[in-house]
Design an enzyme around this catalytic site. Structure first.
Site, PDB file in Angstrom:
ATOM      1  N   PRO A   2      -9.503   0.784   1.876  1.00 38.52           N
ATOM      2  CA  PRO A   2     -10.921   0.716   1.564  1.00 38.52           C
ATOM      3  C   PRO A   2     -11.351  -0.717   1.275  1.00 38.52           C
ATOM      4  O   PRO A   2     -10.760  -1.397   0.454  1.00 38.52           O
ATOM      5  CB  PRO A   2     -11.047   1.582   0.306  1.00 38.52           C
ATOM      6  N   GLU A   3     -12.369  -1.135   1.979  1.00 42.63           N
ATOM      7  CA  GLU A   3     -12.978  -2.443   1.737  1.00 42.63           C
ATOM      8  C   GLU A   3     -14.369  -2.186   1.161  1.00 42.63           C
ATOM      9  O   GLU A   3     -14.702  -1.051   0.833  1.00 42.63           O
ATOM     10  CB  GLU A   3     -12.998  -3.251   3.039  1.00 42.63           C
TER      11      GLU A   3
END
Length: 286
Positions: A2-3
């Site tokens: 996850p960014e």
DNA sequence: AGGGCAACCTGGGGGC
DNA sequence: TGCCCCCAGGTTGCCC
């Protein structure tokens, strides 16, 4: 995994349901999930039970829960973390690490994390100006979505460094929120090779690159984030669909959407870079 | 000070 | 089937 866009999808989901909810019980099912909370699981539980959540906030890839005092509960998804809001009687997930039960609510919050690189910790608000940010996150730079983000100032800091531009995009103390996917996508959009030395780029080029990062991440956010598999989902367990919007990341051998030449994959920092060798010219070596 | 790399984990996929 | 190797959205700590 996850960014920034994926973390923001999760944050907004949590913030829609949790403010006003009071924590009744906390279960620590795996000690690694709170390894950064040095006082240990008993202290972690004791300090949370009875508290009411006021808001859920984010900077870069970190999110945190605010209460009505200076206490803060920080969360990071690592590579495979998920925050899920599910009915209490839902069967436990295989990698369930933390469970939060609320007063007078049939839904519970679960932290599920296959690889255990993510986790939660308790902290207090730091003294950084007016911004309420946890003290332990003071080293995390503003992200491109923050209203105070100053692209020109960041560009100057990037240019002062003597290393490859992609390393700097991934350095969360310079600009936060960008990970391997959006670093590759930003560089592709800006037509800059990932190994290009930052000091050889102009301020104008660096500002353009940062703008591409902001734009690609806002497009990804609008699509619910990038999900390659079920390791990234929102609080309701749903995948995002920005994978179809990726031009370079994970597309080795596929045609560059701009020029048609095959996307290259190259080893980089124990992981990989994806780019178009035609649109993104390699720097001279030696 | 700043740069570069290995370590921390679990699991999926491909080759043999 | 099984084994072995490689790969994966991140961060940190330690070496130089």
């Amino acid at each position: 995994m996850p960014e920034l866009p994926e973390v923001e999808v999760v944050r907004s989901g949590l913030d829609r349901y949790l403010p006003g909810r009071r924590i009744a019980q906390v279960f620590v099912l795996h000690p690694r999930a709170i390894r950064k909370h040095l006082a240990g699981p008993i202290d972690f539980q004791n300090r949370l039970v009875g508290r009411e959540i006021a808001a859920v906030r984010r900077r870069g890839k970190y999110l945190w829960f605010e209460f009505e005092d200076d206490q803060i509960l920080i969360g990071h998804l690592g590579m495979s973390g998920q925050f899920l809001l599910v009915p209490k009687d839902t069967e436990d997930e295989k990698h369930l690490r933390l469970r939060f039960v609320f007063s007078d609510w049939s839904t519970e919050l679960r932290f599920v994390d296959q690889r255990t690189f993510g986790g939660m910790s308790l902290d207090e608000i730091g003294d950084e100006q007016d911004t309420k940010i946890p003290a332990s996150l003071a080293h995390i730079a503003l992200d491109p979505f923050h209203p105070d983000f100053q692209a020109a100032a960041v560009a100057r800091r990037l240019r002062a460094r003597k290393t490859e531009i992609k390393r700097l995009l991934l350095d969360q103390s310079l600009v936060s929120g960008i990970g391997n996917i959006y670093a590759d996508e930003s560089l592709w959009r800006a037509k800059i090779h990932p190994r290009r030395l930052a000091s050889t780029l102009t301020i104008r080029q660096l500002m353009h690159l940062l703008e591409q990062a902001r734009v690609v991440m806002s497009e990804a956010l609008a699509a619910g984030g990038t999900s390659f598999d079920d390791l990234y989902v929102n609080v309701n367990g749903e995948s995002g669909y920005f994978e179809r919007g990726l031009a370079a990341y994970g597309r080795r051998g596929e045609p560059c959407p701009r020029c048609g030449r095959a996307i290259q994959r190259e080893a980089f920092m124990n992981r990989s870079s994806h780019f178009c060798a035609s649109c993104q010219r390699a720097p001279r070596t030696g």
